[in-house]
Design a protein around this motif. Sequence first.
Motif, PDB file in Angstrom:
ATOM      1  N   TYR A 262       0.836  -1.191   0.000  1.00 57.62           N
ATOM      2  CA  TYR A 262       0.000   0.000   0.000  1.00 57.62           C
ATOM      3  C   TYR A 262       0.873   1.245   0.000  1.00 57.62           C
ATOM      4  N   SER A 263       0.257   2.353  -0.385  1.00 52.45           N
ATOM      5  CA  SER A 263       0.978   3.611  -0.518  1.00 52.45           C
ATOM      6  C   SER A 263       1.341   4.190   0.833  1.00 52.45           C
ATOM      7  N   VAL A 264       2.537   4.715   0.943  1.00 54.61           N
ATOM      8  CA  VAL A 264       2.975   5.337   2.186  1.00 54.61           C
ATOM      9  C   VAL A 264       2.172   6.610   2.447  1.00 54.61           C
ATOM     10  N   ARG A 265       1.871   7.367   1.415  1.00 56.36           N
ATOM     11  CA  ARG A 265       1.198   8.659   1.561  1.00 56.36           C
ATOM     12  C   ARG A 265      -0.302   8.504   1.769  1.00 56.36           C
ATOM     13  N   LYS A 266      -0.864   7.395   1.252  1.00 52.59           N
ATOM     14  CA  LYS A 266      -2.308   7.223   1.288  1.00 52.59           C
ATOM     15  C   LYS A 266      -2.655   5.819   1.763  1.00 52.59           C
ATOM     16  N   GLY A 267      -3.602   5.725   2.729  1.00 53.52           N
ATOM     17  CA  GLY A 267      -3.987   4.421   3.250  1.00 53.52           C
ATOM     18  C   GLY A 267      -4.568   3.531   2.168  1.00 53.52           C
ATOM     19  N   ASP A 268      -4.371   2.250   2.313  1.00 55.51           N
ATOM     20  CA  ASP A 268      -4.878   1.318   1.307  1.00 55.51           C
ATOM     21  C   ASP A 268      -6.332   0.953   1.599  1.00 55.51           C
ATOM     22  N   GLU A 269      -6.852   0.003   0.846  1.00 56.10           N
ATOM     23  CA  GLU A 269      -8.261  -0.354   0.953  1.00 56.10           C
ATOM     24  C   GLU A 269      -8.600  -0.906   2.335  1.00 56.10           C
ATOM     25  N   LEU A 270      -7.689  -1.659   2.912  1.00 59.33           N
ATOM     26  CA  LEU A 270      -7.917  -2.222   4.239  1.00 59.33           C
ATOM     27  C   LEU A 270      -8.039  -1.114   5.282  1.00 59.33           C
ATOM     28  N   ASP A 271      -7.170  -0.118   5.207  1.00 57.81           N
ATOM     29  CA  ASP A 271      -7.243   1.003   6.143  1.00 57.81           C
ATOM     30  C   ASP A 271      -8.538   1.786   5.970  1.00 57.81           C
ATOM     31  N   ARG A 272      -8.955   1.974   4.731  1.00 58.97           N
ATOM     32  CA  ARG A 272     -10.203   2.701   4.483  1.00 58.97           C
ATOM     33  C   ARG A 272     -11.408   1.945   5.054  1.00 58.97           C
ATOM     34  N   GLN A 285     -28.104  -5.709   9.074  1.00 58.61           N
ATOM     35  CA  GLN A 285     -26.712  -5.515   8.684  1.00 58.61           C
ATOM     36  C   GLN A 285     -26.065  -6.881   8.443  1.00 58.61           C
ATOM     37  N   HIS A 286     -26.598  -7.611   7.494  1.00 57.23           N
ATOM     38  CA  HIS A 286     -26.048  -8.906   7.115  1.00 57.23           C
ATOM     39  C   HIS A 286     -24.696  -8.677   6.440  1.00 57.23           C
ATOM     40  N   PRO A 287     -23.641  -9.396   6.853  1.00 59.72           N
ATOM     41  CA  PRO A 287     -22.318  -9.133   6.271  1.00 59.72           C
ATOM     42  C   PRO A 287     -22.272  -9.296   4.759  1.00 59.72           C
ATOM     43  N   LEU A 288     -23.003 -10.282   4.222  1.00 59.83           N
ATOM     44  CA  LEU A 288     -23.000 -10.462   2.764  1.00 59.83           C
ATOM     45  C   LEU A 288     -23.719  -9.317   2.067  1.00 59.83           C
ATOM     46  N   ASP A 289     -24.787  -8.807   2.726  1.00 62.26           N
ATOM     47  CA  ASP A 289     -25.477  -7.631   2.173  1.00 62.26           C
ATOM     48  C   ASP A 289     -24.539  -6.429   2.130  1.00 62.26           C
ATOM     49  N   PHE A 290     -23.753  -6.265   3.200  1.00 58.57           N
ATOM     50  CA  PHE A 290     -22.820  -5.136   3.271  1.00 58.57           C
ATOM     51  C   PHE A 290     -21.830  -5.174   2.118  1.00 58.57           C
ATOM     52  N   TRP A 291     -21.208  -6.336   1.887  1.00 59.34           N
ATOM     53  CA  TRP A 291     -20.176  -6.419   0.843  1.00 59.34           C
ATOM     54  C   TRP A 291     -20.770  -6.356  -0.553  1.00 59.34           C
ATOM     55  N   LYS A 292     -21.981  -6.841  -0.699  1.00 62.76           N
ATOM     56  CA  LYS A 292     -22.642  -6.746  -1.996  1.00 62.76           C
ATOM     57  C   LYS A 292     -22.953  -5.280  -2.320  1.00 62.76           C
ATOM     58  N   LYS A 293     -23.313  -4.519  -1.286  1.00 65.62           N
ATOM     59  CA  LYS A 293     -23.659  -3.111  -1.460  1.00 65.62           C
ATOM     60  C   LYS A 293     -22.426  -2.239  -1.700  1.00 65.62           C
ATOM     61  N   HIS A 294     -21.282  -2.638  -1.128  1.00 60.67           N
ATOM     62  CA  HIS A 294     -20.084  -1.796  -1.180  1.00 60.67           C
ATOM     63  C   HIS A 294     -18.978  -2.394  -2.060  1.00 60.67           C
ATOM     64  N   GLN A 295     -19.370  -3.096  -3.110  1.00 56.48           N
ATOM     65  CA  GLN A 295     -18.373  -3.681  -4.023  1.00 56.48           C
ATOM     66  C   GLN A 295     -17.493  -2.612  -4.665  1.00 56.48           C
ATOM     67  N   GLU A 296     -18.094  -1.515  -5.035  1.00 57.33           N
ATOM     68  CA  GLU A 296     -17.324  -0.461  -5.699  1.00 57.33           C
ATOM     69  C   GLU A 296     -16.412   0.263  -4.710  1.00 57.33           C
ATOM     70  N   PHE A 298     -15.052  -1.049  -1.939  1.00 59.04           N
ATOM     71  CA  PHE A 298     -13.967  -1.961  -1.555  1.00 59.04           C
ATOM     72  C   PHE A 298     -13.895  -3.104  -2.572  1.00 59.04           C
ATOM     73  N   PRO A 299     -13.370  -2.836  -3.766  1.00 60.19           N
ATOM     74  CA  PRO A 299     -13.411  -3.834  -4.841  1.00 60.19           C
ATOM     75  C   PRO A 299     -12.631  -5.105  -4.538  1.00 60.19           C
ATOM     76  N   PHE A 300     -11.514  -4.994  -3.814  1.00 68.70           N
ATOM     77  CA  PHE A 300     -10.694  -6.185  -3.550  1.00 68.70           C
ATOM     78  C   PHE A 300     -11.153  -6.930  -2.305  1.00 68.70           C
ATOM     79  N   LEU A 301     -11.475  -6.197  -1.256  1.00 72.96           N
ATOM     80  CA  LEU A 301     -11.960  -6.850  -0.038  1.00 72.96           C
ATOM     81  C   LEU A 301     -13.275  -7.574  -0.283  1.00 72.96           C
ATOM     82  N   SER A 302     -14.129  -7.000  -1.134  1.00 76.12           N
ATOM     83  CA  SER A 302     -15.417  -7.640  -1.391  1.00 76.12           C
ATOM     84  C   SER A 302     -15.248  -8.980  -2.088  1.00 76.12           C
ATOM     85  N   LYS A 303     -14.129  -9.159  -2.775  1.00 78.31           N
ATOM     86  CA  LYS A 303     -13.875 -10.440  -3.445  1.00 78.31           C
ATOM     87  C   LYS A 303     -13.475 -11.521  -2.453  1.00 78.31           C
ATOM     88  N   ARG A 304     -13.079 -11.117  -1.216  1.00 76.72           N
ATOM     89  CA  ARG A 304     -12.738 -12.088  -0.186  1.00 76.72           C
ATOM     90  C   ARG A 304     -13.977 -12.639   0.498  1.00 76.72           C
TER      91      ARG A 304
END
Length: 537
Positions: A262-272, A285-296, A298-304
């Motif tokens: 991740y970038s030193v100057r800017k936090g990465d997706e995990l930090d965000r 607040q179903h976890p799968l609903d959350f990730w389905k809603k926020h795919q854009e 957190f594009p990489f975390l949502s794939k996990r």
Amino acid sequence: MKQAKKLVKYVKLVGLNQQVKENGGVTLYQSTIVRWLSLCDLLESVVKSFKIIRKLLIGKEKQRLIIDLNLQYLKQLCTILKPFKHAIVSIQIGGAPSLYLASMHYAALKDVLQSFESVKKYNEENIDVKKENRSFDDSTDDDLEQELPGIKWFRERLLVLLTEMIVLDIRHVAATFLNPRYRSLKKLPDYVKEQCFQYIRRKIRQIREKQAQQQHQKQFSEPQNKRLKVEKDFFARFESASLSEEFADNNTSGNETEEYDYSVRKGDELDRYRLFEFDKNKKTQHPLDFWKKHQETFPFLSKRTDHSGYDNQTVYKLNIFNDTAVLSAVFCLQSLKHFYLDRLPISDAEVTHLPSQFGKLEYLVSLELSNTDLVSLPNTMANLWSLSMLYLSNSKLTTLPVAIGKIKSLTCINLDNSTNICSIQSINGLPNLHMLSTLNCGITNILLNLPNICYLDMSNNRLTNLVGIKTLAQIQQIKEFASLRINNNTPADLPSVIYNITALVYLDIRNNLFSKSKLTKIVAEFKVSNPSLIFFY
């Protein structure tokens, strides 16, 4: 605990359960090694009906079965085991993903077992508030006021074993982190959190690399457009525009460490994600609903998180507990893998049998039909080609359909306390069956062909001889064969071939019709052929 098991065993054998219920008690449940919660159920049922059982046993002059049982010890033992039962049940029930619960329950159990007061407080806040699950009130019972020495040793031993024997998989911690409600990973040590973050960043890097590779292959597979001839400038690569575009495309500055991508100057997706604000009070607040809603976002975390295909056709586990019917819609769940039907009080003729559509659940791996009034099973069960574990304890079945003998994938069958079953010849020859338990049934003959059996319990049946046991001599080729239990039957001799089963680890032949001279001879034979055998006679 051993004495409590003996008590319940006696109550089952003489049919005292009905009298216990008529006098205001509850049914006593036997414990079986294949059901995680059965020991808790046994102890709690004894506590609830303790006074009634004692009164009935005194009337039958069998008070010796309960005189050594200390009600205060039983209550405190149940109190200690309640948090474990709560953890297991909360993971088993519900339609939401449960992988994230493992790390939280592990941390909670370690915290709770620090003192007896902590255990009582946990039960009061999480379990005893629900009246339907209350076996006794921890907050007002005088028997729970002071922890007994033996219970203290047991609690401290549990804490040691929990710490030494259970090692959290980093994927459990990652699952907890990826549930928005629990992303702070409270109660977990900092080094575990750091390992979790490293693991997730490594997975994100792998996803990026895979996407880049796929994009690279796609570019080569497509015909390239004709490029205009331009004058090449060697220093163009160092221009600011090119550098900023590269940074925008790759989200890297070239200053990353090998460990953290991740970038030193800017936090990465995990930090965000860690700093992301959302409504904690939102009920859905179903976890799968959350990730389905926020795919854009957190594009990489949502794939996990496996939110793809999150619909009614991907139900993998279904529990039906204490209900009155099985809905036909269940058999439309083509991806169902685990089906649990427990304490289903069926009485009318229309639902004493499972419908033939049951055979549609071709991906079913485990099936439990316990404590029901079902009297037969459909022949379409032969279509359950993925079925591995079949639990039919405390059933009213009189026979097993031939269809079960056609399910070659079966590895475990439990028929405990199905007293109406007299024959199990329909499952003879199952090639992959490793475990068969028929405790307290009415079976008269041992199966002739179980080539891969590793655990066989035929205690409390009606075996008059052990003629079929000669086929078990084949088991000597199986190094993992563990246990043979044939106690509480009526044979008077053992076939000589049983001494050839050198892989046998445990053998129980107690309470049969062997004479003293015969037992002496049997013991001498085993001392020669299998000196390390754990032998009860």
